[in-house]
Design a protein around this motif. Structure first.
Motif, PDB file in Angstrom:
ATOM      1  N   GLY A 112     -11.771 -95.995  11.818  1.00 33.43           N
ATOM      2  CA  GLY A 112     -11.431 -95.015  10.785  1.00 33.43           C
ATOM      3  C   GLY A 112      -9.956 -94.997  10.457  1.00 33.43           C
ATOM      4  N   ASN A 113      -9.490 -93.825  10.044  1.00 33.97           N
ATOM      5  CA  ASN A 113      -8.103 -93.692   9.577  1.00 33.97           C
ATOM      6  C   ASN A 113      -7.094 -94.083  10.661  1.00 33.97           C
ATOM      7  N   MET A 114      -7.278 -93.557  11.852  1.00 34.72           N
ATOM      8  CA  MET A 114      -6.315 -93.820  12.931  1.00 34.72           C
ATOM      9  C   MET A 114      -6.491 -95.231  13.493  1.00 34.72           C
ATOM     10  N   ALA A 172     -10.022 -94.181  19.393  1.00 32.90           N
ATOM     11  CA  ALA A 172      -9.720 -93.591  18.080  1.00 32.90           C
ATOM     12  C   ALA A 172     -10.998 -93.092  17.417  1.00 32.90           C
ATOM     13  N   VAL A 173     -11.702 -92.238  18.130  1.00 31.64           N
ATOM     14  CA  VAL A 173     -12.965 -91.684  17.623  1.00 31.64           C
ATOM     15  C   VAL A 173     -12.877 -90.156  17.628  1.00 31.64           C
ATOM     16  N   PRO A 174     -13.769 -89.491  16.904  1.00 33.52           N
ATOM     17  CA  PRO A 174     -13.783 -88.018  16.966  1.00 33.52           C
ATOM     18  C   PRO A 174     -14.083 -87.559  18.398  1.00 33.52           C
ATOM     19  N   TRP A 175     -13.576 -86.384  18.731  1.00 35.24           N
ATOM     20  CA  TRP A 175     -13.768 -85.852  20.086  1.00 35.24           C
ATOM     21  C   TRP A 175     -15.245 -85.822  20.471  1.00 35.24           C
ATOM     22  N   SER A 176     -16.091 -85.424  19.516  1.00 35.33           N
ATOM     23  CA  SER A 176     -17.530 -85.308  19.819  1.00 35.33           C
ATOM     24  C   SER A 176     -18.138 -86.660  20.169  1.00 35.33           C
ATOM     25  N   ALA A 177     -17.497 -87.748  19.749  1.00 34.40           N
ATOM     26  CA  ALA A 177     -18.045 -89.088  19.979  1.00 34.40           C
ATOM     27  C   ALA A 177     -17.447 -89.759  21.215  1.00 34.40           C
ATOM     28  N   VAL A 178     -16.566 -89.056  21.914  1.00 33.46           N
ATOM     29  CA  VAL A 178     -15.894 -89.676  23.067  1.00 33.46           C
ATOM     30  C   VAL A 178     -16.887 -90.103  24.163  1.00 33.46           C
ATOM     31  N   GLU A 197     -20.111 -90.872  24.119  1.00 34.16           N
ATOM     32  CA  GLU A 197     -20.965 -92.023  23.756  1.00 34.16           C
ATOM     33  C   GLU A 197     -20.111 -93.292  23.592  1.00 34.16           C
ATOM     34  N   SER A 198     -18.876 -93.136  23.108  1.00 30.50           N
ATOM     35  CA  SER A 198     -18.015 -94.312  22.911  1.00 30.50           C
ATOM     36  C   SER A 198     -17.603 -94.901  24.260  1.00 30.50           C
ATOM     37  N   LEU A 199     -17.285 -94.038  25.214  1.00 28.38           N
ATOM     38  CA  LEU A 199     -16.899 -94.531  26.543  1.00 28.38           C
ATOM     39  C   LEU A 199     -18.096 -95.188  27.229  1.00 28.38           C
ATOM     40  N   ASP A 212      -5.128 -92.835  24.423  1.00 27.61           N
ATOM     41  CA  ASP A 212      -5.994 -91.781  23.878  1.00 27.61           C
ATOM     42  C   ASP A 212      -5.227 -91.021  22.799  1.00 27.61           C
ATOM     43  N   LEU A 213      -5.647 -91.204  21.558  1.00 33.23           N
ATOM     44  CA  LEU A 213      -4.979 -90.493  20.454  1.00 33.23           C
ATOM     45  C   LEU A 213      -5.858 -89.384  19.876  1.00 33.23           C
ATOM     46  N   THR A 214      -6.945 -89.070  20.578  1.00 37.45           N
ATOM     47  CA  THR A 214      -7.862 -88.061  20.036  1.00 37.45           C
ATOM     48  C   THR A 214      -7.259 -86.664  20.109  1.00 37.45           C
ATOM     49  N   ASN A 215      -7.705 -85.815  19.214  1.00 42.33           N
ATOM     50  CA  ASN A 215      -7.480 -84.376  19.346  1.00 42.33           C
ATOM     51  C   ASN A 215      -8.848 -83.750  19.588  1.00 42.33           C
ATOM     52  N   PRO A 216      -8.976 -82.981  20.674  1.00 41.91           N
ATOM     53  CA  PRO A 216     -10.296 -82.450  21.027  1.00 41.91           C
ATOM     54  C   PRO A 216     -10.667 -81.243  20.177  1.00 41.91           C
ATOM     55  N   ALA A 235      -1.164 -90.393  23.495  1.00 43.39           N
ATOM     56  CA  ALA A 235      -0.069 -90.752  22.573  1.00 43.39           C
ATOM     57  C   ALA A 235      -0.568 -90.680  21.136  1.00 43.39           C
ATOM     58  N   LEU A 236       0.327 -90.418  20.231  1.00 43.62           N
ATOM     59  CA  LEU A 236       0.099 -90.498  18.784  1.00 43.62           C
ATOM     60  C   LEU A 236      -0.857 -89.435  18.245  1.00 43.62           C
ATOM     61  N   ASN A 237      -1.334 -88.510  19.096  1.00 46.85           N
ATOM     62  CA  ASN A 237      -2.221 -87.469  18.579  1.00 46.85           C
ATOM     63  C   ASN A 237      -1.463 -86.451  17.724  1.00 46.85           C
ATOM     64  N   THR A 238      -0.130 -86.499  17.791  1.00 46.30           N
ATOM     65  CA  THR A 238       0.678 -85.558  16.996  1.00 46.30           C
ATOM     66  C   THR A 238       1.153 -86.206  15.691  1.00 46.30           C
ATOM     67  N   VAL A 239       0.617 -87.404  15.394  1.00 43.38           N
ATOM     68  CA  VAL A 239       1.071 -88.154  14.208  1.00 43.38           C
ATOM     69  C   VAL A 239      -0.106 -88.340  13.259  1.00 43.38           C
ATOM     70  N   PHE A 240       0.065 -87.985  12.010  1.00 46.59           N
ATOM     71  CA  PHE A 240      -1.003 -88.172  11.024  1.00 46.59           C
ATOM     72  C   PHE A 240      -1.233 -89.662  10.749  1.00 46.59           C
ATOM     73  N   ALA A 241      -2.485 -89.987  10.466  1.00 46.69           N
ATOM     74  CA  ALA A 241      -2.837 -91.362  10.105  1.00 46.69           C
ATOM     75  C   ALA A 241      -2.013 -91.841   8.906  1.00 46.69           C
ATOM     76  N   GLN A 242      -1.708 -90.920   8.003  1.00 50.68           N
ATOM     77  CA  GLN A 242      -0.945 -91.314   6.800  1.00 50.68           C
ATOM     78  C   GLN A 242       0.474 -91.740   7.175  1.00 50.68           C
TER      79      GLN A 242
HETATM   80  N1  LIG Z   1      -6.518 -88.625  11.048  1.00 54.34           N
HETATM   81  C1  LIG Z   1      -5.396 -88.223  11.611  1.00 54.34           C
HETATM   82  O1  LIG Z   1      -4.363 -88.037  10.942  1.00 54.34           O
HETATM   83  C2  LIG Z   1      -5.324 -88.009  13.090  1.00 54.34           C
HETATM   84  C3  LIG Z   1      -4.089 -87.742  13.678  1.00 54.34           C
HETATM   85  C4  LIG Z   1      -3.995 -87.605  15.061  1.00 54.34           C
HETATM   86  C5  LIG Z   1      -5.148 -87.718  15.833  1.00 54.34           C
HETATM   87  N2  LIG Z   1      -6.348 -87.957  15.240  1.00 54.34           N
HETATM   88  C6  LIG Z   1      -7.542 -88.086  16.105  1.00 54.34           C
HETATM   89  O2  LIG Z   1      -7.917 -89.447  16.066  1.00 54.34           O
HETATM   90  C7  LIG Z   1      -9.320 -89.571  16.216  1.00 54.34           C
HETATM   91  C8  LIG Z   1      -9.880 -90.397  15.056  1.00 54.34           C
HETATM   92  O3  LIG Z   1      -9.586 -89.714  13.848  1.00 54.34           O
HETATM   93  P1  LIG Z   1      -9.719 -90.446  12.443  1.00 54.34           P
HETATM   94  O4  LIG Z   1      -9.013 -89.595  11.463  1.00 54.34           O
HETATM   95  O5  LIG Z   1      -9.387 -91.892  12.557  1.00 54.34           O
HETATM   96  O6  LIG Z   1     -11.296 -90.286  12.207  1.00 54.34           O
HETATM   97  P2  LIG Z   1     -12.223 -91.153  11.244  1.00 54.34           P
HETATM   98  O7  LIG Z   1     -11.456 -91.691  10.118  1.00 54.34           O
HETATM   99  O8  LIG Z   1     -13.404 -90.295  10.977  1.00 54.34           O
HETATM  100  O9  LIG Z   1     -12.658 -92.367  12.167  1.00 54.34           O
HETATM  101  C9  LIG Z   1     -13.291 -92.187  13.390  1.00 54.34           C
HETATM  102  C10 LIG Z   1     -14.032 -93.453  13.768  1.00 54.34           C
HETATM  103  O10 LIG Z   1     -14.709 -93.213  14.998  1.00 54.34           O
HETATM  104  C11 LIG Z   1     -15.864 -94.014  15.056  1.00 54.34           C
HETATM  105  N3  LIG Z   1     -16.996 -93.246  15.583  1.00 54.34           N
HETATM  106  C12 LIG Z   1     -17.657 -93.505  16.728  1.00 54.34           C
HETATM  107  N4  LIG Z   1     -18.611 -92.617  16.950  1.00 54.34           N
HETATM  108  C13 LIG Z   1     -18.594 -91.762  15.896  1.00 54.34           C
HETATM  109  C14 LIG Z   1     -19.371 -90.631  15.529  1.00 54.34           C
HETATM  110  N5  LIG Z   1     -20.365 -90.177  16.305  1.00 54.34           N
HETATM  111  N6  LIG Z   1     -19.077 -89.995  14.379  1.00 54.34           N
HETATM  112  C15 LIG Z   1     -18.075 -90.416  13.597  1.00 54.34           C
HETATM  113  N7  LIG Z   1     -17.292 -91.497  13.892  1.00 54.34           N
HETATM  114  C16 LIG Z   1     -17.555 -92.154  15.026  1.00 54.34           C
HETATM  115  C17 LIG Z   1     -16.146 -94.498  13.645  1.00 54.34           C
HETATM  116  O11 LIG Z   1     -15.993 -95.897  13.677  1.00 54.34           O
HETATM  117  P3  LIG Z   1     -17.286 -96.832  13.629  1.00 54.34           P
HETATM  118  O12 LIG Z   1     -18.185 -96.256  12.552  1.00 54.34           O
HETATM  119  O13 LIG Z   1     -16.735 -98.145  13.294  1.00 54.34           O
HETATM  120  O14 LIG Z   1     -17.921 -96.786  14.993  1.00 54.34           O
HETATM  121  C18 LIG Z   1     -15.088 -93.855  12.780  1.00 54.34           C
HETATM  122  O15 LIG Z   1     -14.577 -94.751  11.822  1.00 54.34           O
HETATM  123  C19 LIG Z   1      -9.870 -88.141  16.253  1.00 54.34           C
HETATM  124  O16 LIG Z   1     -10.094 -87.763  17.589  1.00 54.34           O
HETATM  125  C20 LIG Z   1      -8.765 -87.309  15.640  1.00 54.34           C
HETATM  126  O17 LIG Z   1      -8.744 -85.987  16.118  1.00 54.34           O
HETATM  127  C21 LIG Z   1      -6.466 -88.104  13.888  1.00 54.34           C
END
Ligand SMILES: NC(=O)c1ccc[n+]([C@@H]2O[C@H](COP(=O)([O-])OP(=O)(O)OC[C@H]3O[C@@H](n4cnc5c(N)ncnc54)[C@H](OP(=O)(O)O)[C@@H]3O)[C@@H](O)[C@H]2O)c1
Length: 209
Positions: A9-11, A65-71, A73-75, A88-92, A124-131
């Motif tokens: 995803g974004n991160m 780099a997955v949503p907290w709810s998916a941690v 199953e991903s592990l 680990d850049l997730t935010n729970p 690391a990097l959980n305090t930084v936006f993907a943008q």
């Molecule tokens: N976006 C930000 O600015 C930002 C900043 C700091 C921290 N974070 C943290 O970084 C993590 C990822 O955020 P993100 O913005 O990259 O999210 P995202 O764009 O939604 O991408 C998350 C990726 O996780 C994978 N995934 C695996 N299991 C999943 C499930 N059950 N549901 C949804 N996706 C699933 C997917 O990849 P596949 O489909 O390829 O498996 C998806 O592309 C989160 O924990 C978030 O809190 C985000």
């Protein structure tokens, strides 16, 4: 360095692109390997794609780099991460993104460390936006701060070097327990960026003298 990235995803996508541009080999791991391959193809020869287990095997550093709810199953899909540096850049976040699901007496990072025995987890990097990752860590003459925390000195050094080379001002925030403070900081970033409309092209900067 070989870096496995779980999540496309974004991160995950943005960080993989940034690391690949610095000469690292990146393998994206996805629930849908074809999706990971397509993402890798858009980045270039330093990137490849496959399953989550392949990304976990490939990386000496594995980025979660997955949503907290998916941690969980991903592990599970990753298999053993023993001996690996896990960035680990997730935010729970709670399911409605309104707050944190873990805190005060633990953190997402500490819970991940429990779920991945033997892994050297570095928050690391959980305090930084993907943008900010996508647009680059440089803000004019200043570089975005990226705080990191962990218990294994070698793993912390690896992450510090990796994010430092990528252009961030890497700042050691102490042991993994400091994730209890970094994760609320990540939440504050969301409140500022989305709740208060400041946008996502912003980052925290630690000033020192
Ligand atoms: N976006 C930000 O600015 C930002 C900043 C700091 C921290 N974070 C943290 O970084 C993590 C990822 O955020 P993100 O913005 O990259 O999210 P995202 O764009 O939604 O991408 C998350 C990726 O996780 C994978 N995934 C695996 N299991 C999943 C499930 N059950 N549901 C949804 N996706 C699933 C997917 O990849 P596949 O489909 O390829 O498996 C998806 O592309 C989160 O924990 C978030 O809190 C985000």
């Amino acid at each position: 360095m070989n870096i496995g990235i779980i999540g496309t995803g974004n991160m995950g996508g943005g960080l993989g692109k940034l690391f690949a541009s610095k000469g690292h080999k990146v393998l994206f791991g996805s629930r849908d390997p074809q999706k990971a391959k397509t993402l890798a193809g858009s980045i270039g020869p330093n990137a490849s794609g496959g399953s989550i287990a392949e990304a976990a095997r490939f990386g000496s550093v594995v980025v979660l780099a997955v949503p907290w709810s998916a941690v969980p199953e991903s592990l599970k899909a990753a298999g053993s991460l023993a001996g690996k540096t896990v960035l680990d850049l997730t935010n729970p976040l709670t399911p409605d993104y309104s707050g944190l699901a873990v805190g005060h007496t633990s953190s997402g990072a500490e819970e991940i460390a429990k779920l991945a025995p033997g892994a050297h987890v570095v928050k690391a990097l959980n305090t930084v936006f993907a943008q900010v990752i996508g647009g680059g860590p440089e803000f004019g003459p200043k570089n975005a701060t990226a705080l990191y925390a962990g218990d294994d000195p070698a793993a912390k050094e690896t992450v510090s070097k990796l994010i430092g080379e990528a252009g961030f001002d890497a700042v050691d925030a102490g042991p993994l327990q400091s994730a209890r403070y970094l994760e609320p900081m990540g939440m504050l970033n969301i409140v500022l960026g989305y709740g208060l409309g400041m946008g996502t092209s912003q980052v925290f900067k630690l000033m020192r003298r």
